[in-house]
Structures are given as C-alpha cells and as structure tokens.
Design a protein around this motif. Structure first.
Motif, mmCIF file in Angstrom:
data_model
loop_
_atom_site.group_PDB
_atom_site.id
_atom_site.type_symbol
_atom_site.label_atom_id
_atom_site.label_comp_id
_atom_site.label_asym_id
_atom_site.label_seq_id
_atom_site.Cartn_x
_atom_site.Cartn_y
_atom_site.Cartn_z
ATOM 1 N N LEU A 115 0.801 -1.211 0.000
ATOM 2 C CA LEU A 115 0.000 0.000 0.000
ATOM 3 C C LEU A 115 0.842 1.273 0.000
ATOM 4 O O LEU A 115 0.335 2.352 -0.261
ATOM 5 N N LEU A 116 2.147 1.138 0.298
ATOM 6 C CA LEU A 116 2.957 2.321 0.489
ATOM 7 C C LEU A 116 3.977 2.577 -0.613
ATOM 8 O O LEU A 116 4.346 3.716 -0.849
ATOM 9 N N GLN A 117 4.466 1.532 -1.271
ATOM 10 C CA GLN A 117 5.516 1.790 -2.240
ATOM 11 C C GLN A 117 5.636 0.673 -3.248
ATOM 12 O O GLN A 117 5.080 -0.413 -3.076
ATOM 13 N N PHE A 118 6.362 0.962 -4.333
ATOM 14 C CA PHE A 118 6.781 -0.005 -5.332
ATOM 15 C C PHE A 118 8.281 -0.239 -5.149
ATOM 16 O O PHE A 118 9.008 0.637 -4.679
ATOM 17 N N GLU A 119 8.735 -1.412 -5.569
ATOM 18 C CA GLU A 119 10.169 -1.635 -5.667
ATOM 19 C C GLU A 119 10.443 -2.755 -6.654
ATOM 20 O O GLU A 119 9.582 -3.604 -6.915
ATOM 21 N N LEU A 120 11.652 -2.735 -7.229
ATOM 22 C CA LEU A 120 12.128 -3.832 -8.053
ATOM 23 C C LEU A 120 12.838 -4.836 -7.166
ATOM 24 O O LEU A 120 13.543 -4.458 -6.227
ATOM 25 N N GLN A 121 12.648 -6.111 -7.485
ATOM 26 C CA GLN A 121 13.367 -7.159 -6.775
ATOM 27 C C GLN A 121 13.961 -8.124 -7.786
ATOM 28 O O GLN A 121 13.349 -8.414 -8.827
ATOM 29 N N LEU A 122 15.152 -8.611 -7.470
ATOM 30 C CA LEU A 122 15.799 -9.670 -8.235
ATOM 31 C C LEU A 122 15.723 -10.932 -7.395
ATOM 32 O O LEU A 122 16.207 -10.959 -6.252
ATOM 33 N N LEU A 123 15.086 -11.976 -7.929
ATOM 34 C CA LEU A 123 14.846 -13.192 -7.169
ATOM 35 C C LEU A 123 15.465 -14.396 -7.864
ATOM 36 O O LEU A 123 15.482 -14.482 -9.102
ATOM 37 N N GLU A 124 15.937 -15.318 -7.060
ATOM 38 C CA GLU A 124 16.430 -16.592 -7.572
ATOM 39 C C GLU A 124 15.242 -17.414 -8.055
ATOM 40 O O GLU A 124 14.203 -17.458 -7.384
ATOM 41 N N PRO A 125 15.362 -18.065 -9.219
ATOM 42 C CA PRO A 125 14.215 -18.821 -9.717
ATOM 43 C C PRO A 125 13.845 -19.980 -8.786
ATOM 44 O O PRO A 125 14.698 -20.605 -8.166
ATOM 45 N N ARG A 126 12.554 -20.199 -8.681
ATOM 46 C CA ARG A 126 11.930 -21.258 -7.894
ATOM 47 C C ARG A 126 12.115 -21.106 -6.394
ATOM 48 O O ARG A 126 11.141 -21.140 -5.649
ATOM 49 N N SER A 127 13.342 -20.899 -5.912
ATOM 50 C CA SER A 127 13.525 -20.737 -4.468
ATOM 51 C C SER A 127 12.962 -19.412 -3.973
ATOM 52 O O SER A 127 12.615 -19.268 -2.799
ATOM 53 N N LEU A 128 12.911 -18.404 -4.855
ATOM 54 C CA LEU A 128 12.439 -17.053 -4.557
ATOM 55 C C LEU A 128 13.316 -16.338 -3.535
ATOM 56 O O LEU A 128 12.886 -15.388 -2.879
ATOM 57 N N LYS A 129 14.565 -16.733 -3.437
ATOM 58 C CA LYS A 129 15.516 -16.030 -2.588
ATOM 59 C C LYS A 129 15.765 -14.634 -3.146
ATOM 60 O O LYS A 129 15.962 -14.451 -4.352
#
Length: 511
Positions: A115-129
C-alpha cells in the motif's frame, strides 16, 4: 495529526529490511493438491516476431511480447508431481509481486508493491531467494488512498505497472515522479547482486505532476501519472499516461515528443509493430505512427461501445484489454457494452480504406459479462476471460457473484466474422491468463470454495484446442493466495509464477 501519523507509518515501513530467504505464505486450510490428471504437451504451430529492443519473447513484458499476445514460446507445467514455493511479502515493503520478467540467466526481475511503495526485486528462480532490491518512489494514489482511507484509489491505478526488460536485461520503467529510468542489475566482485540506475529522463515538462504527496496533501493542479513504457522497433521508447497523453522518448539524445487524447483516459498496456503503437482508451481504439519529424500522429481511430458505467469486474469504464495483435493484419480488444461485452477484431493496416471492424461477437452471459484482462492471441485464435463480479482482495465478500467463464473465438479466414470455438465454465476472477505454445495449454487462476469458508486457489490448465480442463494445481488456501489482478507468467524453464495478495507463488513439475 492524522497526516503526521500516516507519514510516520510510511517512514517506519520503508525502513524495514527484506530478508533474503523467503518466508512461505501460510495456507489457511487443506485442499487437494491436484484436481484432474497430468497433461501431455501438444505444441502449437507458429511463431511471433521479436521486438529487437525487448528481451526474448515471453521474458520481458507483462503481456509476453511486442504483440501483447500473452503467450510464452516455452513450456508450462503439465501437472506432474507439482512443486510449490512461495514468498510472503505482505508485512514488508515490496509485498505483493504482480509483474514478472526474466533475465538471460533465468532470474526473476519483478515489480513488487504494497500500500505504500513499489520496488524492483531480483529473485532466484523457484527458491524465490531475494538477491537485490531497488525502491521506487511512492505513487500519488498511495497518498490519496491514505487521505481518503479508500484502497480502491490504489486498485484502480495502473500507473507504473507496464515496464519492460530490454535486450540487455535492463529494466525500463516510468516512476511516480514522471521520470523514465533505465536500471541494470549486476554482480559485484564479492558475488552480491545490485541494481543501479544507468539512465534517467525527466518528462515533467510534458506530463503535469501536481499530485498528492507528503509536502502537498491538497494540490490544485493536474496530476497525470505515466502508465507505462514500451520500445518500438527503431529503439524509441513510447510512453503513455492515465489522462490520455502519449509520446516518444529518444534514449540517444533525450528528445521527447507528445500529444494528448482530449477527454479520454488510458488504463491498459499497448502493442507495437513496424507501423506504430496500438492503444485503447476508454472511448476508442487507435494506431499512432510517427511523422517525418518524429511526432506521434493518429493513423486511425475506431470508436467502440464503452457502456454506461464502470462494471463490477472492471477497473474503469471502457475496454479492460490491452490491444492484442494477430498475424500481420489484425488487432483485437473487447468493449464495455452494458449487457454483454463484445470481442472486436479490426484490420490494422495504416492505409486500409474499408471497414476495419471484421468481428463483433458477444461474450459470456447477459448482465454477467466483463473483463479487465487482456486476450490471449495465437494464430487466428483469441481467448477471453470473464472477470465479472470480482472487485479486489481487499473488498471481495460475495464469491458467488463471480460469474466466471472462459471462451475461445476464432477469426474466419475470409474475414466475414468470427466464431465461438469453445466455452469453459471455469472461474478465473482476476489473473492475466497465459498460453504455453510448447505445451499447448492456456493457464488461468481459479478458486474452489472450502468448508471452512476460505477459497483454495489453483493454477488451472485448459487445453488450447478443446477448452477441456486438464488439471488444477493447488497454490494455497486463503486470502493471501488471492491473485488480486496479477498476471500468470511462464518462465523459460516451465515454472509458472503467480502474483498474489500476500506475495508470490511458483509452481512447477518435478524434474
């Protein structure tokens, strides 16, 4: 005092750290892990051209490619010993992760929001780390929602959602301060991933920005958030806004051109080919092309039936679809006609002098027909999903009001109209559906009511040829697994990712 308290809350939540290792979303009950039987892949013929300034087809844009076909050339899950992982983001900045792209290493580059902000994230595939994160400015609708205590201000705001990953794995996105940013992600000498801005262009001279913000709670001027950006085949970056502005940015010299649709709004994405930009406003379907000076000019305009009001299951009064290109000659949307929406297919050539509309087919049932998600387009076929009766994960109370229905329509070869090929009663209330070309399956996100009053949410695979439901794979039970208007996205390795109200879910076949 209330504004001060809200600002303190904003500052507190923005300071929270996001743990690298995911906390799985908590399921609110038990449900069958698989309904139906594993499917057999039946690849579909054909291929789509690739925009040279986008990542590979299926990897770089919410709607899959420059044609906005919502197709992925690779595989999708077949329901074989399904594996599920999730990441709970509901109590952290980033929260729900609705938009997913994939770099050349298979890592997820996602846009996340609470509700407060957007951000970009880089995640490891499948594990979602979590590998890296990049905060973005809060949108004006966030502050407006806080002032009015109305979360619908956020749910009906699509600004910033339409970003893309370019051919060098860089995010190109319009932020809430009327700037287009180009953001790369790299691994440093210690092996840590980082986002970094490599370019930025200020569009505030073209797009007014007197918006609600912490330093101006009651502005008097115009606020026109940029909805999205997309590249054309020549490398120009097209941009468009909520209040009908659109134009181009030349990333080589920073030159900006623009125009405006008088009295019209743009809430959806766009499609592009060599002729130009296809967009739909809340009044009409358009092609815009460039004149000799590089200025966007209207090449053609087709008015459609926008209905008399915004419907349940729609985010605005007007078409809820991003234009979908078929082959070299057609573009498709739906309208917002009152009793039943219509699938509309137009001839798209700039110089065509005849009747552009070659298909107008009513969809779904009377007074139970709406969609705010784009069509799947492949060959001469289009698949539409009925969102009538759904509002949002915030507000939905009557799940029996979700009308449901999925239909495939094919355009006749002689251009004399189009025909309903199949109809499925499945209820996929809000997810942007996707097609796996390699598997021959179309994926939706449906729910099954449970005895405890919760919904079990399933990745649902329909056979492209027949419309038969092949299987439903459980994502989880409860509100956290409600899709809340996010896309399904298919990774190159066949994993399906679904943004949910509580975070992000990954589903894939066991190796």
């Amino acid at each position: 005092m209330r504004h001060l308290l809200l600002l303190l809350l904003l500052a507190l939540l923005s300071a929270c750290s996001e743990p690298p290792e995911p906390t799985p979303l908590a399921s609110a009950g038990a449900a069958p892990l698989l309904l139906g039987q594993p499917a057999t892949a039946t690849p579909l013929p054909g291929r789509l051209p690739r925009n040279p300034h986008l990542a590979a087809n299926g990897n770089g844009y919410m709607h899959g490619d420059g044609y906005s076909s919502d197709s992925h050339p690779g595989p999708g899950p077949l329901g074989r010993a399904m594996q599920v992982a999730s990441r709970d983001g509901s109590r952290k900045p980033g929260g729900m992760c609705p938009i997913h792209t994939f770099d050349r290493g298979g890592r997820l580059v996602v846009l996340c929001a609470n509700l407060l902000q957007f951000e970009l994230q880089l995640l490891e595939p499948r594990s979602l780390k979590l590998l890296a994160r990049y905060p973005l400015p809060a949108r004006p609708s966030t502050f407006h929602a806080l002032i009015t205590l109305d979360p619908d201000k956020i749910m009906s705001d699509s600004s910033g959602a339409y970003f893309y990953l370019d051919n060098q794995d860089r995010v190109v996105i319009a932020n809430a301060e009327q700037r287009i940013q180009r953001i790369a992600h790299r691994q440093d000498a210690e092996g840590q991933w980082r986002f970094e801005q490599v370019d930025a262009w200020d569009l505030s001279t073209q797009v007014p920005h007197d918006c609600v913000r912490p330093s101006a709670w009651f502005p008097s001027g115009e606020c026109d958030p940029i909805t999205g950006v997309m590249p054309d085949e020549g490398g120009l970056i097209w941009w468009w806004t909520r209040r009908g502005r659109l134009g181009t940015l030349n990333p080589q010299d920073g030159a900006v051109h623009g125009t405006q649709l008088a009295g019209e709004e743009i809430q959806n994405g766009v499609a592009l080919d060599a002729a130009g930009l296809y967009l739909v406003s809340d009044h009409a379907m358009y092609l815009f092309a460039l004149d000799a000076a590089g200025q966007p000019q209207q090449a053609w305009r087709e008015v459609y039936d926008r209905g008399s009001a915004r419907k349940s299951g729609s985010l605005s009064q007007g078409s809820g679809t991003t234009p979908t290109l078929l082959g070299e000659r057609y573009v498709a949307i739906t309208d917002n006609a009152d009793r039943r929406i219509n699938l509309l297919v137009y001839r798209r050539e700039p110089g065509f002098a005849g009747q552009r509309l070659i298909c107008q087919l009513p969809l779904f049932a009377n007074d139970a027909s709406a969609t705010d998600n784009s069509l799947i387009g492949w060959g001469r076929s289009l698949i539409a999903e009925n969102n009538h009766g759904y509002s949002s994960a915030f507000a939905q109370e009557d799940w029996g009001a979700v009308s449901g229905g999925i239909s495939r329509v094919d355009l006749r070869a002689d251009e004399s109209g189009c025909d309903l090929v199949w109809h499925s009663p499945e209820r996929s209330p809000s997810a942007v559906p996707k097609l796996s070309v390699q598997s021959g399956l179309a994926y939706f996100y449906s729910f099954e009511p449970q005895a405890n009053g919760e919904n079990a949410w399933y990745l649902t695979a329909l056979d492209f040829a027949s419309g038969a439901t092949r299987f439903k794979a459980l994502a989880g039970v409860g509100q956290a697994f409600d899709n809340n208007w996010s896309p399904i996205t298919l990774a190159p390795d066949g994993t399906a990712y679904v943004g949910t109200f509580g975070g992000l879910v990954a589903l894939w076949d066991a190796d």
